[in-house]
Write a protein that holds these residues in place. Structure first.
Motif, short mmCIF file in Angstrom:
data_model
loop_
_atom_site.label_atom_id
_atom_site.label_comp_id
_atom_site.label_asym_id
_atom_site.label_seq_id
_atom_site.Cartn_x
_atom_site.Cartn_y
_atom_site.Cartn_z
N GLN A 73 0.84 -1.21 0.00
CA GLN A 73 0.00 0.00 0.00
C GLN A 73 0.87 1.26 0.00
O GLN A 73 0.64 2.21 0.74
CB GLN A 73 -0.94 0.01 1.20
CG GLN A 73 -2.10 -0.96 1.09
CD GLN A 73 -3.12 -0.76 2.19
OE1 GLN A 73 -2.93 -1.21 3.31
NE2 GLN A 73 -4.21 -0.06 1.87
N ARG A 74 1.86 1.26 -0.87
CA ARG A 74 2.81 2.37 -0.93
C ARG A 74 2.72 3.03 -2.31
O ARG A 74 2.92 2.38 -3.33
CB ARG A 74 4.23 1.88 -0.67
CG ARG A 74 5.27 2.99 -0.59
CD ARG A 74 6.58 2.44 -0.02
NE ARG A 74 7.18 1.48 -0.92
CZ ARG A 74 8.15 1.77 -1.79
NH1 ARG A 74 8.61 3.01 -1.89
NH2 ARG A 74 8.66 0.83 -2.56
N ASP A 117 2.26 12.20 -0.86
CA ASP A 117 2.31 10.97 -0.06
C ASP A 117 0.92 10.38 0.06
O ASP A 117 -0.09 11.05 -0.19
CB ASP A 117 2.90 11.23 1.33
CG ASP A 117 2.03 12.15 2.18
OD1 ASP A 117 1.13 11.65 2.86
OD2 ASP A 117 2.24 13.38 2.13
N GLU A 140 -1.41 7.85 2.76
CA GLU A 140 -1.50 7.26 4.09
C GLU A 140 -2.66 6.27 4.12
O GLU A 140 -3.82 6.67 4.18
CB GLU A 140 -1.72 8.36 5.13
CG GLU A 140 -0.64 9.43 5.14
CD GLU A 140 -1.01 10.62 6.00
OE1 GLU A 140 -2.06 10.57 6.68
OE2 GLU A 140 -0.25 11.61 5.99
N SER A 151 -5.47 3.76 5.47
CA SER A 151 -6.21 3.64 6.72
C SER A 151 -6.86 2.26 6.85
O SER A 151 -7.32 1.90 7.94
CB SER A 151 -7.28 4.73 6.81
OG SER A 151 -8.10 4.74 5.67
N GLY A 205 -7.65 5.17 2.08
CA GLY A 205 -6.49 5.94 2.50
C GLY A 205 -6.65 7.41 2.17
O GLY A 205 -7.63 7.82 1.53
N THR A 206 -5.67 8.19 2.60
CA THR A 206 -5.66 9.63 2.36
C THR A 206 -4.50 9.97 1.44
O THR A 206 -3.35 9.61 1.71
CB THR A 206 -5.52 10.39 3.69
OG1 THR A 206 -6.62 10.05 4.54
CG2 THR A 206 -5.51 11.89 3.45
N ASN A 232 -2.33 12.93 -0.20
CA ASN A 232 -1.93 14.33 -0.10
C ASN A 232 -1.15 14.73 -1.35
O ASN A 232 -0.40 13.92 -1.91
CB ASN A 232 -1.06 14.56 1.14
CG ASN A 232 -1.78 14.22 2.42
OD1 ASN A 232 -2.85 14.76 2.71
ND2 ASN A 232 -1.23 13.30 3.21
N THR A 254 -5.95 17.61 -0.03
CA THR A 254 -6.05 16.28 0.56
C THR A 254 -7.27 15.58 -0.01
O THR A 254 -8.36 16.17 -0.07
CB THR A 254 -6.16 16.36 2.10
OG1 THR A 254 -4.99 16.98 2.62
CG2 THR A 254 -6.31 14.97 2.70
#
Length: 200
Positions: free
Chosen positions: A66-67, A111, A113, A115, A120-121, A123, A136
């Protein structure tokens, strides 16, 4: 006994070795399945729904970890559409998008993030009217599978939501008198196809 240990050694080596991680994959947003929409208040009577009809994007993502490695989206300002020609021309003009001087809206991710395994979030930086500001976005993975027809390649289905205040980019027409809302809701629906993956 020595022969038994020799036979067992390869299995022990495999157990001790860390599992290989998946390589990040390149994905291209399918232009035929890319909906770019926005909502903004008009005089308190309605939330006007509009679209941009032309956009493209690509990203590099390691699904297993998840990157997100990188992502960018470009939207053509002139493709704005609200189902009224005169209003669309106004939106392309200097009061709003100034499409003649700024034909593209550009987003670059900074990036991601996660969850959960499917949310995910995100940015990033949005360049609009020559100004770059942070945004965001909330991302939901709807489906990950080999497409059932056509290109038959691995495909991600994504829903993305966010919001911004357009005055942060200097687009403040109609804000002070309450004619057009400052706060804009963003809605993206898309399918992204894994690049260079063989058809299955």
């Amino acid at each position: 006994m020595r022969r038994a240990w020799l036979n067992l050694l390869p299995a022990l080596v495999l157990l001790a070795s860390p599992p290989a991680s998946a390589e990040p994959q390149h994905f291209d947003i399918d232009p035929e399945h890319f909906s770019i929409a926005f909502m903004v208040d008009h005089l308190g009577y309605e939330n006007l729904l509009g679209q941009f009809l032309e956009g493209e994007g690509t990203f590099v993502y390691d699904r297993e970890a998840q990157r997100l490695i990188s992502a960018e989206v470009t939207i053509q300002s002139t493709s704005v559409f609200t189902n009224l020609g005169a209003r669309d021309e106004h939106l392309r003009g200097r009061d709003f998008l100034d499409a003649g001087s700024h034909p593209r809206i550009h987003f670059v991710a900074t990036d991601f993030e996660p969850s959960s395994p499917t949310t995910g979030t995100l940015n990033g930086k949005l360049t609009l009217l020559g100004r770059t500001e942070p945004v965001t976005l909330d991302v939901t993975l709807n489906r990950e599978a080999v497409y059932p027809f056509g290109h038959k390649r691995p495909t991600l289905g994504l829903s993305v939501r966010g919001a911004l205040d357009r005055s942060d980019w200097g687009m403040d027409y109609g804000v002070d008198n309450g004619m057009v809302g400052d706060h804009v809701t963003l809605i993206f629906e898309l399918e992204a196809i894994q690049r260079d993956a063989p058809s299955r």
